[in-house]
Design an enzyme around this catalytic site. Structure first.
Site, PDB file in Angstrom:
ATOM      1  N   CYS A  66      48.418  34.486  33.492  1.00 21.89           N
ATOM      2  CA  CYS A  66      47.475  33.633  32.763  1.00 21.89           C
ATOM      3  C   CYS A  66      46.496  34.588  32.073  1.00 21.89           C
ATOM      4  O   CYS A  66      46.789  35.782  31.943  1.00 21.89           O
ATOM      5  CB  CYS A  66      46.802  32.619  33.682  1.00 21.89           C
ATOM      6  SG  CYS A  66      45.764  33.316  34.972  1.00 21.89           S
ATOM      7  N   HIS A  99      54.332  46.488  52.413  1.00 25.42           N
ATOM      8  CA  HIS A  99      53.572  46.135  53.622  1.00 25.42           C
ATOM      9  C   HIS A  99      53.435  44.625  53.818  1.00 25.42           C
ATOM     10  O   HIS A  99      53.415  44.154  54.952  1.00 25.42           O
ATOM     11  CB  HIS A  99      52.161  46.723  53.557  1.00 25.42           C
ATOM     12  CG  HIS A  99      52.122  48.215  53.711  1.00 25.42           C
ATOM     13  ND1 HIS A  99      50.982  48.892  54.088  1.00 25.42           N
ATOM     14  CD2 HIS A  99      53.083  49.158  53.538  1.00 25.42           C
ATOM     15  CE1 HIS A  99      51.230  50.201  54.132  1.00 25.42           C
ATOM     16  NE2 HIS A  99      52.505  50.389  53.793  1.00 25.42           N
TER      17      HIS A  99
HETATM   18  C1  RB5 Z   1      42.950  29.866  29.792  1.00 23.62           C
HETATM   19  O1  RB5 Z   1      42.068  29.861  28.738  1.00 23.62           O
HETATM   20  C2  RB5 Z   1      42.427  30.666  30.983  1.00 23.62           C
HETATM   21  O2  RB5 Z   1      41.347  30.028  31.549  1.00 23.62           O
HETATM   22  C3  RB5 Z   1      43.539  30.854  31.988  1.00 23.62           C
HETATM   23  O3  RB5 Z   1      44.622  31.464  31.362  1.00 23.62           O
HETATM   24  C4  RB5 Z   1      43.279  31.777  33.169  1.00 23.62           C
HETATM   25  O4  RB5 Z   1      42.593  32.920  32.782  1.00 23.62           O
HETATM   26  C5  RB5 Z   1      42.769  31.176  34.388  1.00 23.62           C
HETATM   27  O5  RB5 Z   1      42.606  31.911  35.391  1.00 23.62           O
END
Ligand code: RB5
Length: 149
Positions: A66, A99
């Site tokens: 993300c 681990h």
């Molecule tokens: C998306 O904008 C962002 O909030 C998401 O990808 C992430 O970083 C959440 O942890």
């Protein structure tokens, strides 16, 4: 080895690169999406299917991306049998497997560059759990918590 991968919009670009890298290296890849860039998508909708794939044994290791890697790691760890961590350097990428039987790495698509991501991903994929008694004991305590809490 079958590898699962997933990303929201914050990790989409890096996911596309990582898919190419690991396919070229000969890994069998299951891409849980996103399959196209959508700035309004939500990371749980993409990462949960990957984590379920790990839990159900459909894929052996997973890469969840993300924007920061934080949301991906929080949600992936909610699924039984998933041991996910946000990884930013190569030592933890292999030591986590050796681990702690780490089975999902989480990356921040807005945080790390392509070459560092490559080194982290291959350190993770090439590492194996040591099976040492002290690690089995610790892992057993984690599994007990997951089963009985
Ligand atoms: C998306 O904008 C962002 O909030 C998401 O990808 C992430 O970083 C959440 O942890």
């Amino acid at each position: 080895m079958k590898i699962g991968i997933a990303a929201d919009h914050g990790g989409f670009e890096l996911k596309q690169l990582v898919v190419k890298m690991i396919k070229t290296a000969g890994y069998d890849v299951v891409d849980y999406g996103a399959h196209e860039y959508d700035r309004y998508d939500d990371y749980p909708d993409l990462i949960i299917p990957l984590a379920q794939g790990i839990s159900e044994g459909e894929v052996e290791k997973g890469i969840a991306i993300c924007g920061s890697g934080v949301g991906a790691s929080i949600v992936a760890n909610k699924i039984k049998g998933v041991r996910a961590a946000l990884i930013t350097e190569t030592y933890s990428a292999h030591q986590g497997v050796e681990h702690d039987a780490l089975n999902v790495i989480c990356l921040g698509g807005r945080v790390i560059g392509q070459e560092l991501a490559r080194e982290i991903v291959f350190s993770f994929l090439e590492a194996e759990y040591s099976g040492e008694e002290r690690h089995n004991r610790r892992l057993g305590k984690v599994t007990d918590l997951e089963e009985n809490w």
